[in-house]
Design a protein around this motif. Structure first.
Motif, PDB file in Angstrom:
ATOM      1  N   ALA A   1      -8.225   4.137   0.591  1.00  0.00           N
ATOM      2  CA  ALA A   1      -9.029   3.213  -0.210  1.00  0.00           C
ATOM      3  C   ALA A   1      -8.414   1.816  -0.201  1.00  0.00           C
ATOM      4  O   ALA A   1      -9.127   0.808  -0.100  1.00  0.00           O
ATOM      5  CB  ALA A   1      -9.146   3.726  -1.643  1.00  0.00           C
ATOM      6  N   GLY A   2      -7.080   1.756  -0.286  1.00  0.00           N
ATOM      7  CA  GLY A   2      -6.405   0.462  -0.263  1.00  0.00           C
ATOM      8  C   GLY A   2      -6.557  -0.243   1.074  1.00  0.00           C
ATOM      9  O   GLY A   2      -6.811  -1.458   1.132  1.00  0.00           O
ATOM     10  N   SER A   3      -6.424   0.525   2.156  1.00  0.00           N
ATOM     11  CA  SER A   3      -6.594  -0.066   3.488  1.00  0.00           C
ATOM     12  C   SER A   3      -8.019  -0.565   3.680  1.00  0.00           C
ATOM     13  O   SER A   3      -8.253  -1.626   4.275  1.00  0.00           O
ATOM     14  CB  SER A   3      -6.251   0.974   4.567  1.00  0.00           C
ATOM     15  N   TYR A   4      -8.975   0.193   3.176  1.00  0.00           N
ATOM     16  CA  TYR A   4     -10.385  -0.195   3.267  1.00  0.00           C
ATOM     17  C   TYR A   4     -10.627  -1.496   2.500  1.00  0.00           C
ATOM     18  O   TYR A   4     -11.309  -2.412   2.989  1.00  0.00           O
ATOM     19  CB  TYR A   4     -11.251   0.920   2.714  1.00  0.00           C
ATOM     20  N   ALA A   5     -10.031  -1.597   1.292  1.00  0.00           N
ATOM     21  CA  ALA A   5     -10.220  -2.803   0.481  1.00  0.00           C
ATOM     22  C   ALA A   5      -9.667  -4.033   1.195  1.00  0.00           C
ATOM     23  O   ALA A   5     -10.304  -5.097   1.222  1.00  0.00           O
ATOM     24  CB  ALA A   5      -9.538  -2.630  -0.875  1.00  0.00           C
TER      25      ALA A   5
ATOM     26  N   HIS B   1      -4.667  10.752  18.668  1.00  0.00           N
ATOM     27  CA  HIS B   1      -3.227  10.539  18.520  1.00  0.00           C
ATOM     28  C   HIS B   1      -2.686  11.263  17.281  1.00  0.00           C
ATOM     29  O   HIS B   1      -1.552  11.775  17.297  1.00  0.00           O
ATOM     30  CB  HIS B   1      -2.913   9.044  18.426  1.00  0.00           C
ATOM     31  N   PHE B   2      -3.484  11.291  16.214  1.00  0.00           N
ATOM     32  CA  PHE B   2      -3.069  11.973  14.990  1.00  0.00           C
ATOM     33  C   PHE B   2      -2.884  13.464  15.257  1.00  0.00           C
ATOM     34  O   PHE B   2      -1.845  14.049  14.914  1.00  0.00           O
ATOM     35  CB  PHE B   2      -4.103  11.736  13.888  1.00  0.00           C
ATOM     36  N   ILE B   3      -3.881  14.087  15.854  1.00  0.00           N
ATOM     37  CA  ILE B   3      -3.803  15.522  16.165  1.00  0.00           C
ATOM     38  C   ILE B   3      -2.614  15.788  17.088  1.00  0.00           C
ATOM     39  O   ILE B   3      -1.850  16.743  16.876  1.00  0.00           O
ATOM     40  CB  ILE B   3      -5.118  15.993  16.805  1.00  0.00           C
ATOM     41  N   GLU B   4      -2.447  14.938  18.076  1.00  0.00           N
ATOM     42  CA  GLU B   4      -1.349  15.107  19.026  1.00  0.00           C
ATOM     43  C   GLU B   4       0.005  15.030  18.327  1.00  0.00           C
ATOM     44  O   GLU B   4       0.914  15.834  18.602  1.00  0.00           O
ATOM     45  CB  GLU B   4      -1.443  14.033  20.109  1.00  0.00           C
TER      46      GLU B   4
ATOM     47  N   MET C   1      -0.966   7.084  12.255  1.00  0.00           N
ATOM     48  CA  MET C   1      -2.225   7.426  12.915  1.00  0.00           C
ATOM     49  C   MET C   1      -3.300   7.800  11.899  1.00  0.00           C
ATOM     50  O   MET C   1      -4.467   7.438  12.038  1.00  0.00           O
ATOM     51  CB  MET C   1      -2.014   8.580  13.890  1.00  0.00           C
ATOM     52  N   LEU C   2      -2.899   8.525  10.831  1.00  0.00           N
ATOM     53  CA  LEU C   2      -3.861   8.918   9.797  1.00  0.00           C
ATOM     54  C   LEU C   2      -4.409   7.694   9.086  1.00  0.00           C
ATOM     55  O   LEU C   2      -5.615   7.601   8.822  1.00  0.00           O
ATOM     56  CB  LEU C   2      -3.200   9.866   8.790  1.00  0.00           C
ATOM     57  N   ASN C   3      -3.543   6.744   8.782  1.00  0.00           N
ATOM     58  CA  ASN C   3      -3.997   5.530   8.108  1.00  0.00           C
ATOM     59  C   ASN C   3      -4.978   4.756   8.990  1.00  0.00           C
ATOM     60  O   ASN C   3      -6.029   4.287   8.520  1.00  0.00           O
ATOM     61  CB  ASN C   3      -2.800   4.651   7.754  1.00  0.00           C
ATOM     62  N   GLY C   4      -4.658   4.627  10.279  1.00  0.00           N
ATOM     63  CA  GLY C   4      -5.573   3.945  11.192  1.00  0.00           C
ATOM     64  C   GLY C   4      -6.884   4.686  11.338  1.00  0.00           C
ATOM     65  O   GLY C   4      -7.959   4.069  11.407  1.00  0.00           O
ATOM     66  N   LEU C   5      -6.808   6.010  11.346  1.00  0.00           N
ATOM     67  CA  LEU C   5      -7.998   6.855  11.459  1.00  0.00           C
ATOM     68  C   LEU C   5      -8.934   6.638  10.279  1.00  0.00           C
ATOM     69  O   LEU C   5     -10.146   6.404  10.449  1.00  0.00           O
ATOM     70  CB  LEU C   5      -7.559   8.316  11.540  1.00  0.00           C
ATOM     71  N   LEU C   6      -8.387   6.707   9.066  1.00  0.00           N
ATOM     72  CA  LEU C   6      -9.227   6.608   7.872  1.00  0.00           C
ATOM     73  C   LEU C   6      -9.768   5.194   7.687  1.00  0.00           C
ATOM     74  O   LEU C   6     -10.924   5.008   7.279  1.00  0.00           O
ATOM     75  CB  LEU C   6      -8.441   7.050   6.639  1.00  0.00           C
ATOM     76  N   THR C   7      -8.951   4.182   7.976  1.00  0.00           N
ATOM     77  CA  THR C   7      -9.432   2.808   7.854  1.00  0.00           C
ATOM     78  C   THR C   7     -10.567   2.546   8.838  1.00  0.00           C
ATOM     79  O   THR C   7     -11.590   1.944   8.479  1.00  0.00           O
ATOM     80  CB  THR C   7      -8.281   1.818   8.100  1.00  0.00           C
ATOM     81  N   SER C   8     -10.400   3.015  10.076  1.00  0.00           N
ATOM     82  CA  SER C   8     -11.447   2.826  11.092  1.00  0.00           C
ATOM     83  C   SER C   8     -12.737   3.534  10.699  1.00  0.00           C
ATOM     84  O   SER C   8     -13.832   2.988  10.844  1.00  0.00           O
ATOM     85  CB  SER C   8     -10.959   3.346  12.452  1.00  0.00           C
ATOM     86  N   ALA C   9     -12.595   4.757  10.188  1.00  0.00           N
ATOM     87  CA  ALA C   9     -13.785   5.522   9.795  1.00  0.00           C
ATOM     88  C   ALA C   9     -14.493   4.866   8.618  1.00  0.00           C
ATOM     89  O   ALA C   9     -15.727   4.835   8.555  1.00  0.00           O
ATOM     90  CB  ALA C   9     -13.391   6.955   9.456  1.00  0.00           C
ATOM     91  N   ALA C  10     -13.720   4.346   7.665  1.00  0.00           N
ATOM     92  CA  ALA C  10     -14.323   3.688   6.508  1.00  0.00           C
ATOM     93  C   ALA C  10     -15.116   2.458   6.918  1.00  0.00           C
ATOM     94  O   ALA C  10     -16.093   2.082   6.260  1.00  0.00           O
ATOM     95  CB  ALA C  10     -13.243   3.307   5.494  1.00  0.00           C
ATOM     96  N   LEU C  11     -14.711   1.834   8.047  1.00  0.00           N
ATOM     97  CA  LEU C  11     -15.411   0.647   8.543  1.00  0.00           C
ATOM     98  C   LEU C  11     -16.410   0.977   9.647  1.00  0.00           C
ATOM     99  O   LEU C  11     -16.934   0.086  10.317  1.00  0.00           O
ATOM    100  CB  LEU C  11     -14.382  -0.364   9.060  1.00  0.00           C
ATOM    101  N   ASP C  12     -16.661   2.283   9.860  1.00  0.00           N
ATOM    102  CA  ASP C  12     -17.605   2.749  10.883  1.00  0.00           C
ATOM    103  C   ASP C  12     -17.226   2.282  12.286  1.00  0.00           C
ATOM    104  O   ASP C  12     -18.098   2.017  13.126  1.00  0.00           O
ATOM    105  CB  ASP C  12     -19.035   2.290  10.556  1.00  0.00           C
TER     106      ASP C  12
END
Length: 380
Positions: A60-64, A303-306, A281-292
């Protein structure tokens, strides 16, 4: 549970899907939106009681911040709420007499004392004492311990069966703690909710005090520090000794002996490199998804799964191995176990646990606000 055994309820990270990520990221957006509305209503403190809530809060913070960057120079600045991390996590082993409700009631009492500035409250005093004997462990990684000024706070937690949040709600009600709202991240769209606990959540929702956010799959739940960066350490013998010796805890039965610390930054020796990478990787994943931004979602997701698979980060024994060097600098444990949900249990010996608790009983209360308190000199 034996070390190195993966829990039955842990998901295979290879099964992580775009749909799961999208649902998770949508929840991060909702967390941001609800906290902003609450801020406007003078809620100025965010209480974080579990490792499970941290990735949603971080997302949520990264998205903001991403929204502000997209808005340019005229965008409204992101002003983070004060945050207080308290380990309401109730790690209960089979031979432990203290119930999860007793642990959560203790933390509710400690939180109530913090909000009231009641530094003489026994629950707060023991909390402060534990932080002092934890020394470098509890200050590692900079988990905030600030508090708001209005007395109104947001409590954010993940929900699976609902038992934990039910016990916390009941504890708050018994103490008259009603200046709070609950942001609840509910796993599997509520499919695992117990009927009794569901009714409690529905009751609070109807009153405008709970905001459930239903998620397809909380794939970070109970998966350990590789997906939160939060490490939880309990001292079962110290908790038992405190309940047996400290008069106030004997009377109520409510006590806990738990540390939180945050460690994501790469160590000089690189021994936590895989966890540092997985959290990034998780932070980048969630931020990217929040921004579509689905191209980056696919890249970060792979990369996260790996990183989780290559680092064997779902293995409890690996969690122990990475944590042990940090914990032993603050807690001279005899053995260090890890639970199925990656909670670390430091065993110091019953006689030494009793010595530490008796040190609490004979303490100079002013010392709780000074330097770290060393373990007793006669510690074996």
């Amino acid at each position: 549970m034996a070390q190195g055994v993966v829990c039955d309820f842990e998901m295979n990270i290879s099964d992580l899907s775009i749909e799961m990520i999208a649902s998770y990221a949508a929840a991060c957006r909702q967390v941001h939106e609800i906290t902003e509305l609450a801020r406007a209503d003078r809620f100025d403190l965010l209480v974080v009681p579990s490792r499970g809530a941290h990735p949603f809060l971080s997302g949520a913070g990264s998205y903001a911040h991403a929204l502000r960057n997209l808005g340019g120079y005229n965008a409204k600045p992101v002003i983070p709420l004060d945050q207080l991390y308290l380990p309401f996590t109730a790690d209960i082993s089979g031979d432990q007499e203290i119930s999860s409700l007793s642990i959560r009631r203790y933390w509710a009492r400690a939180l109530s004392a913090i909000l009231r500035d009641d530094f003489n409250d026994p629950a707060y005093q023991f909390y402060a004492f534990m932080r002092k004997i934890g020394g470098p462990l509890v200050t590692r990684g900079g988990i905030n311990q600030r508090r708001g000024k209005s007395g109104k706070f947001i409590f954010i937690d993940t929900v699976v069966s609902g038992r934990a949040i039910f016990e916390i709600m009941e504890s708050f009600e018994s103490l008259g703690m009603r200046k709070c709202i609950f942001i609840l991240l509910v796993d599997e769209q509520g499919g695992k909710l117990d009927k009794v606990y569901r009714r409690k959540i529905e009751e609070f929702t109807a009153l405008g005090r709970a905001f459930p956010i239903f998620v397809d799959k909380i794939f970070t739940e109970d998966e350990g520090p590789s997906m939160s960066g939060i490490w939880t350490v309990t001292l079962p013998e110290l908790m038992a000794a405190a309940r047996r010796i400290v008069p106030e805890f004997v009377e109520t039965g409510d006590v806990a002996a738990t540390f939180y610390y945050n460690e994501v930054s790469l160590r000089l020796d690189g021994s936590n490199a895989d966890i540092t990478k997985s959290n990034g990787m998780l932070n980048g994943l969630l931020t990217s998804a929040a921004l579509d931004d689905w191209d980056n979602v696919k890249m970060f997701g792979a990369h996260f799964i790996e990183s989780v698979i290559d680092g064997n980060l779902q293995d409890q024994a690996n969690t122990r191995a990475i944590a042990a060097p940090v914990i032993e600098r603050s807690i001279p444990f005899r053995s260090l176990d890890v639970s199925g949900s990656h909670v670390l249990r430091a065993f110091v010996g019953e006689e030494n646990a009793e010595r530490v608790v008796r040190r609490f009983l004979t303490r100079d209360k002013a010392s709780l606000f000074g330097d770290n308190i060393p373990w007793p000199n006669d510690y074996d």
